[in-house]
Scaffold this motif. Structure first.
Motif, PDB file in Angstrom:
ATOM      1  N   ALA A  24      29.989  89.946  30.514  1.00 19.25           N
ATOM      2  CA  ALA A  24      28.809  89.914  31.361  1.00 19.25           C
ATOM      3  C   ALA A  24      29.013  90.907  32.498  1.00 19.25           C
ATOM      4  CB  ALA A  24      28.585  88.513  31.914  1.00 19.25           C
ATOM      5  N   ILE A  25      27.962  91.676  32.791  1.00 18.25           N
ATOM      6  CA  ILE A  25      28.108  92.728  33.795  1.00 18.25           C
ATOM      7  C   ILE A  25      27.015  92.613  34.848  1.00 18.25           C
ATOM      8  CG2 ILE A  25      29.259  94.325  32.231  1.00 18.25           C
ATOM      9  CD1 ILE A  25      26.565  95.721  31.805  1.00 18.25           C
ATOM     10  N   THR A  26      27.261  93.206  36.003  1.00 20.64           N
ATOM     11  CA  THR A  26      26.302  93.195  37.098  1.00 20.64           C
ATOM     12  C   THR A  26      26.527  94.425  37.964  1.00 20.64           C
ATOM     13  OG1 THR A  26      25.357  91.791  38.848  1.00 20.64           O
ATOM     14  CG2 THR A  26      27.764  91.883  38.712  1.00 20.64           C
ATOM     15  N   ALA A  27      25.664  94.616  38.951  1.00 18.07           N
ATOM     16  CA  ALA A  27      25.808  95.769  39.844  1.00 18.07           C
ATOM     17  C   ALA A  27      27.035  95.579  40.733  1.00 18.07           C
ATOM     18  CB  ALA A  27      24.562  95.918  40.707  1.00 18.07           C
ATOM     19  N   THR A 137      23.430  88.177  39.810  1.00 18.40           N
ATOM     20  CA  THR A 137      22.854  88.228  38.474  1.00 18.40           C
ATOM     21  C   THR A 137      23.906  88.706  37.482  1.00 18.40           C
ATOM     22  OG1 THR A 137      22.056  90.457  38.931  1.00 18.40           O
ATOM     23  CG2 THR A 137      20.510  88.620  39.295  1.00 18.40           C
ATOM     24  N   ALA A 138      23.589  88.601  36.191  1.00 15.00           N
ATOM     25  CA  ALA A 138      24.517  89.055  35.158  1.00 15.00           C
ATOM     26  C   ALA A 138      23.741  89.339  33.885  1.00 15.00           C
ATOM     27  CB  ALA A 138      25.595  88.008  34.900  1.00 15.00           C
ATOM     28  N   PHE A 139      24.243  90.302  33.118  1.00 17.09           N
ATOM     29  CA  PHE A 139      23.607  90.699  31.861  1.00 17.09           C
ATOM     30  C   PHE A 139      24.646  90.691  30.759  1.00 17.09           C
ATOM     31  CE2 PHE A 139      22.286  94.296  28.988  1.00 17.09           C
ATOM     32  CZ  PHE A 139      21.189  93.644  28.425  1.00 17.09           C
ATOM     33  N   LEU A 140      24.279  90.164  29.603  1.00 18.30           N
ATOM     34  CA  LEU A 140      25.181  90.069  28.461  1.00 18.30           C
ATOM     35  C   LEU A 140      24.426  90.520  27.222  1.00 18.30           C
ATOM     36  CD1 LEU A 140      28.033  88.920  27.561  1.00 18.30           C
ATOM     37  CD2 LEU A 140      26.778  86.835  26.941  1.00 18.30           C
ATOM     38  N   ALA A 141      24.989  91.448  26.469  1.00 16.53           N
ATOM     39  CA  ALA A 141      24.241  91.973  25.321  1.00 16.53           C
ATOM     40  C   ALA A 141      25.170  92.552  24.264  1.00 16.53           C
ATOM     41  CB  ALA A 141      23.262  93.056  25.787  1.00 16.53           C
ATOM     42  N   ALA A 142      24.594  92.643  23.054  1.00 13.40           N
ATOM     43  CA  ALA A 142      25.245  93.326  21.936  1.00 13.40           C
ATOM     44  C   ALA A 142      24.172  94.045  21.137  1.00 13.40           C
ATOM     45  CB  ALA A 142      25.992  92.343  21.051  1.00 13.40           C
ATOM     46  N   LEU A 143      24.357  95.336  20.918  1.00 13.15           N
ATOM     47  CA  LEU A 143      23.496  96.119  20.034  1.00 13.15           C
ATOM     48  C   LEU A 143      24.248  96.315  18.729  1.00 13.15           C
ATOM     49  CD1 LEU A 143      21.000  97.889  19.431  1.00 13.15           C
ATOM     50  CD2 LEU A 143      22.251  99.813  20.468  1.00 13.15           C
ATOM     51  N   ARG A 189      27.459 104.242  38.999  1.00 12.65           N
ATOM     52  CA  ARG A 189      28.742 103.665  39.393  1.00 12.65           C
ATOM     53  C   ARG A 189      29.180 102.647  38.350  1.00 12.65           C
ATOM     54  NH1 ARG A 189      28.244 103.124  45.959  1.00 12.65           N
ATOM     55  NH2 ARG A 189      26.961 105.004  46.243  1.00 12.65           N
ATOM     56  N   PRO A 190      30.458 102.467  38.174  1.00 14.88           N
ATOM     57  CA  PRO A 190      30.923 101.475  37.194  1.00 14.88           C
ATOM     58  C   PRO A 190      30.401 100.079  37.539  1.00 14.88           C
ATOM     59  CG  PRO A 190      32.726 102.893  37.909  1.00 14.88           C
ATOM     60  CD  PRO A 190      31.573 103.182  38.823  1.00 14.88           C
ATOM     61  N   VAL A 191      30.029  99.357  36.531  1.00 12.80           N
ATOM     62  CA  VAL A 191      29.519  97.998  36.758  1.00 12.80           C
ATOM     63  C   VAL A 191      30.659  97.077  37.174  1.00 12.80           C
ATOM     64  CG1 VAL A 191      27.628  98.248  35.114  1.00 12.80           C
ATOM     65  CG2 VAL A 191      29.843  97.363  34.337  1.00 12.80           C
ATOM     66  N   ALA A 192      30.270  95.939  37.721  1.00 13.59           N
ATOM     67  CA  ALA A 192      31.228  94.870  37.994  1.00 13.59           C
ATOM     68  C   ALA A 192      31.137  93.844  36.871  1.00 13.59           C
ATOM     69  CB  ALA A 192      30.917  94.214  39.339  1.00 13.59           C
ATOM     70  N   VAL A 193      32.242  93.199  36.599  1.00 11.72           N
ATOM     71  CA  VAL A 193      32.259  92.150  35.581  1.00 11.72           C
ATOM     72  C   VAL A 193      31.828  90.834  36.232  1.00 11.72           C
ATOM     73  CG1 VAL A 193      33.707  90.817  33.998  1.00 11.72           C
ATOM     74  CG2 VAL A 193      34.017  93.290  34.217  1.00 11.72           C
ATOM     75  N   ALA A 194      30.928  90.113  35.547  1.00 10.32           N
ATOM     76  CA  ALA A 194      30.407  88.848  36.055  1.00 10.32           C
ATOM     77  C   ALA A 194      30.805  87.727  35.095  1.00 10.32           C
ATOM     78  CB  ALA A 194      28.894  88.935  36.206  1.00 10.32           C
ATOM     79  N   GLU A 195      30.244  86.548  35.310  1.00  7.29           N
ATOM     80  CA  GLU A 195      30.577  85.404  34.469  1.00  7.29           C
ATOM     81  C   GLU A 195      29.322  84.802  33.864  1.00  7.29           C
ATOM     82  OE1 GLU A 195      33.450  84.126  33.526  1.00  7.29           O
ATOM     83  OE2 GLU A 195      34.592  85.638  34.633  1.00  7.29           O
ATOM     84  N   ILE A 196      29.328  84.617  32.551  1.00  8.34           N
ATOM     85  CA  ILE A 196      28.337  83.804  31.854  1.00  8.34           C
ATOM     86  C   ILE A 196      29.106  82.919  30.882  1.00  8.34           C
ATOM     87  CG2 ILE A 196      26.488  83.787  30.131  1.00  8.34           C
ATOM     88  CD1 ILE A 196      25.262  86.190  31.409  1.00  8.34           C
ATOM     89  N   ASP A 197      28.955  81.625  31.031  1.00  8.90           N
ATOM     90  CA  ASP A 197      29.651  80.662  30.190  1.00  8.90           C
ATOM     91  C   ASP A 197      29.111  80.747  28.767  1.00  8.90           C
ATOM     92  OD1 ASP A 197      30.777  78.507  28.922  1.00  8.90           O
ATOM     93  OD2 ASP A 197      30.093  76.998  30.375  1.00  8.90           O
ATOM     94  N   ARG A 198      29.949  81.148  27.810  1.00  7.72           N
ATOM     95  CA  ARG A 198      29.473  81.294  26.423  1.00  7.72           C
ATOM     96  C   ARG A 198      29.078  79.956  25.814  1.00  7.72           C
ATOM     97  NH1 ARG A 198      30.980  86.683  25.869  1.00  7.72           N
ATOM     98  NH2 ARG A 198      31.359  87.236  28.049  1.00  7.72           N
TER      99      ARG A 198
END
Length: 766
Positions: A24-27, A137-143, A189-198
């Protein structure tokens, strides 16, 4: 020779476990306004093979917040405000988008991007704002790209992504969206790593939120103060969209409201919600298009200031936004006021079925109030296909109830209010379980409405645990007499005789209301348990219903049929819920008819009684009284708002007073569907389309004409097929009926003279 594109595999071919390897990533904090602004997270990927060799491309994504995904600048979906609003702590929906064509259009590389905003996650929700699930906030994705030769390339969110600012400098569901088109994105800028509980991830279960239509300006109003207000002719939910050209630095401001007061925008009912969008132009000579898709407003009127040059109303449109539910019910009659009332109900449902079934879409609230949908669920299931929408919400309700330390159905679902300071009990010795009638009964009544409309046993089985949690919380609340007569209750909320400042001060005794509601809920829970094979539960809840009914009759009902507090609501509930023996039923029905007449056929019920009062009258032979109550135009009545120009259902019977001023109560909305629950009676009794078995596997056609309506026609697209009815009852001449029954079903047709006809599929005329 060109090879034809291979068909895309089913969207569910890729499991959610593909996200296990994603981060999960964020600004990052180093980005200006990293917490408050909308930021763009992106990654450019070199394709493993030529883009023409892509057989399928699937994007799986979710967020804490809301996101808009794109590939090479093209939207990856037409849906908005993804992933919607659920109980984020346990049910975070993952969306699947087929992006095959977008991926095939790429060259040697493609850029995947997501614009990320706060949404409900960081929305400062609640009555006064300030309540969030989290600040980041946080974003999680797979293409997932699948090539023709079977090779798979997977692009995951991780530390290799970058973040930039966007033109959106501020956004809030309550306050609006602000953009400065002069703003430079700056260096990535490189994103920051965030948390989303899978463990919270689930497949998309509720319909996506989409744009449905646009509406043109119907009138341009210049107010006494010199303001320019656009009237779209319909109270709706969504936003404005336009393209404009102007000098750099030009600031256009859009304020939204549902009504006018004293000729100006009526913003007091919004309370602390600004509902204001702002756009600062970059000066692009080609024009700049504005569409604030990270917020939404409830409005009919929009005040526009700062427009460069002469405002052309044709340049601005209102975009109607709600969850992707499809219309299933239609009604039309000889009475224009009733037709408008039904239209108002439809539009209120449209506006409030956005992610969750909200109470209202405009002020600093917009929460999934349980009492509103408990009253309205049957109407909702006729007007639109709400099976998936409300089923998902009921799963949220059960999750919130199970997580609640006292185990009661919360007032709102998702329960954002749990993050607020909870008021202390006035009397610590009052062991209130927290359970409330009607509001808590949503766990059962909404499920009952869905079972009746759709007959989905798997859904009923999944909904049953929520019913159990509610009934167990009520059992703890009962007094020694077996009555539900202690603890806080909303009661017959918004009784029209109550002070506008005390909406809970109803005529109906709260113990009578709550105990009656418990009996109804326990009976259906017993029925549900029987259907799903829970024999012990079936016995348990039926015994609870029987014990409670006996206590109700002993404590509240006199031998002359009078019920404690002697008002329309208590009689309506006792009759509609079948709580009375036949001899007392007739007496109570006669008293109900007297009470309704004594009120001059003006409505005297609130949230608890309103869905049932016309049913109680018509089902006991008082049809004329039911029709007179429906067709009354004086305040309070269903047609009073219609006479005042309403295009949606009002929260209060008199949200606007006769002099055109807004009700002085702090809680005043003009788009609040609960009191429109009478539409269920209109569809089933006036029109005459009724389910004789769950999911309309068997159908009852039984129109009950009454004075004031000479004809009616309509249709319902049931899960069994389309059912149509058209009848005419002229003052001079015979009653006539035409009906169409879908294939695979049978119907009983009951005519006003009491004769019954059994018919099969096809068209029939009587």
């Amino acid at each position: 020779m060109t090879t034809a594109p291979a068909p895309s595999p089913a969207l569910d071919a890729v499991g959610l476990d593909v996200l296990d390897g994603a981060l999960a990533i964020t600004a990052p904090d180093s980005l200006p306004h990293a917490v408050t602004d909308v930021h763009a997270l992106s990654r450019t990927v070199t394709l493993d093979q030529d883009a023409t060799q892509i057989a399928s491309a699937q994007l799986l994504a979710t967020a804490h917040g809301v996101y808009e995904p794109s590939i090479d600048g093209e939207p990856a979906t037409t849906s908005v405000l993804n992933p919607g609003w659920t109980v984020y702590e346990s049910r975070l929906q993952v969306q699947r988008f087929d992006v095959t064509e977008l991926a095939r259009a790429a060259g040697a590389e493609l850029t995947l991007r997501a614009d990320l905003a706060g949404g409900w996650w960081r929305g400062n929700m609640g009555f006064r704002g300030g309540v969030n699930y989290g600040e980041r906030t946080a974003f999680l994705a797979a293409l997932v790209l699948t090539y023709r030769d079977g090779a798979v390339q997977t692009v995951l969110t991780d530390e290799t992504w970058t973040a930039t600012t966007t033109a959106v400098t501020f956004v809030s569901i309550y306050q609006g969206q602000h953009e400065d088109r002069r703003r430079e994105a700056g260096a990535p800028r490189p994103v920051a790593v965030a948390e989303i509980d899978r463990g919270t991830l689930i497949e998309q279960s509720s319909p996506l939120i989409v744009r449905h239509e646009s509406r043109a300006v119907e009138q341009v109003i210049t107010t006494a103060s010199g303001k320019t207000i656009l009237d779209f002719g319909q109270n709706l939910v969504g936003w404005l969209r336009f393209t404009v050209t102007g000098p750099a630095g030009t600031e256009i401001t859009l304020r939204h409201a549902e009504v006018l007061e004293d000729g100006e925008l009526g913003v007091r009912p919004l309370r602390s919600a600004a509902a204001t969008d702002r756009l600062i132009l970059s000066g692009d000579p080609a024009g700049e298009t504005f569409e604030p898709t990270f917020t939404f407003h409830g409005f009919r009127y929009a005040e526009v200031t700062g427009w460069p040059g002469q405002l052309d109303p044709a340049a601005i449109e209102a975009v109607v936004v709600h969850s992707d539910i499809h219309r299933t019910g239609w009604f039309e009659s000889s009475h224009a006021g009733v037709n408008q009332l039904v239209s108002n109900s439809v539009w209120s449902q449209r506006g409030n079925f956005l992610a969750v079934p909200t109470d209202c879409p405009q002020r600093d609230e917009r929460l999934g109030w349980t009492g509103d949908i408990a009253a309205y669920a049957a109407t909702a299931a006729y007007q639109f296909d709400v099976d998936a929408f409300l089923h998902s919400w009921l799963l949220d309700l059960a999750a919130e109830t199970a997580a609640n330390p006292r185990g009661f159905v919360p007032f709102v679902v998702p329960d954002i209010l749990k993050f607020s300071e909870v008021p202390k009990q006035e009397n610590p010795e009052d062991e209130w379980s927290g359970a409330t009638a009607v509001w808590g009964d949503a766990a059962v009544w909404v499920a009952e409405a869905l079972w009746t409309a759709y007959g989905d046993l798997d859904h009923l089985r999944a909904q049953y645990p929520g019913m159990v949690l509610h009934l167990e919380s009520v059992e703890r609340a009962l007094s020694g007499s077996g009555l539900w007569d202690r603890g806080f209750q909303f009661g017959d909320w918004l009784d029209p005789d109550a002070s506008p400042h005390a909406p809970a001060d109803a005529k109906a005794d709260k113990g009578v209301v709550a105990t009656a509601c418990l009996i109804r809920s326990a009976r259906f829970a017993a029925r549900a348990a029987e259907l799903i094979g829970e024999e012990d539960g079936a016995r348990r809840w039926q015994e609870l219903a029987d014990r409670t009914r006996a206590a109700f009759l002993e404590a509240y009902v006199e031998q002359d049929g009078r019920i404690l507090s002697d008002c329309a609501t208590v009689y309506s509930l006792a009759i509609a819920f079948d709580l009375l023996p036949e001899d007392l039923r007739e007496k109570s029905a006669a008293r109900l008819a007297e009470v309704v007449a004594e009120a001059g056929y003006r409505v005297s019920t609130g949230f608890a009684g309103t869905p049932f009062v016309t049913w109680a009258l018509s089902e006991t032979g008082h049809v004329q009284d039911a029709y007179r109550l429906l067709l009354e135009k004086g305040n309070p009545s269903w047609l009073y708002p219609v006479s005042m120009g309403a295009t949606t259902i009002w929260e209060r019977w008199d949200s606007m007073l006769e002099d055109g001023s807004i009700n002085p109560g702090e809680m005043t909305s003009f788009n609040h569907y609960a009191l429109g629950a009478v539409a269920d009676w209109i569809y089933q009794v006036v029109l005459g389309i009724r389910p004789a078995a769950p999911g309309y596997a068997e159908i009852l056609i039984q129109p009950v004409p009454g004075p004031g309506i000479d004809w009616a026609r309509g249709a319902y697209d049931s899960v069994a097929g389309r059912i149509e009815v058209s009848w005419s009852a002229p003052a001079e001449g015979p009653f006539s009926l035409e009906t169409t029954i879908p294939e695979g079903t049978r119907a009983s047709v009951v005519l006003p003279d009491g004769t019954r006809h059994e018919v099969g599929p096809g068209s029939h005329r009587f």
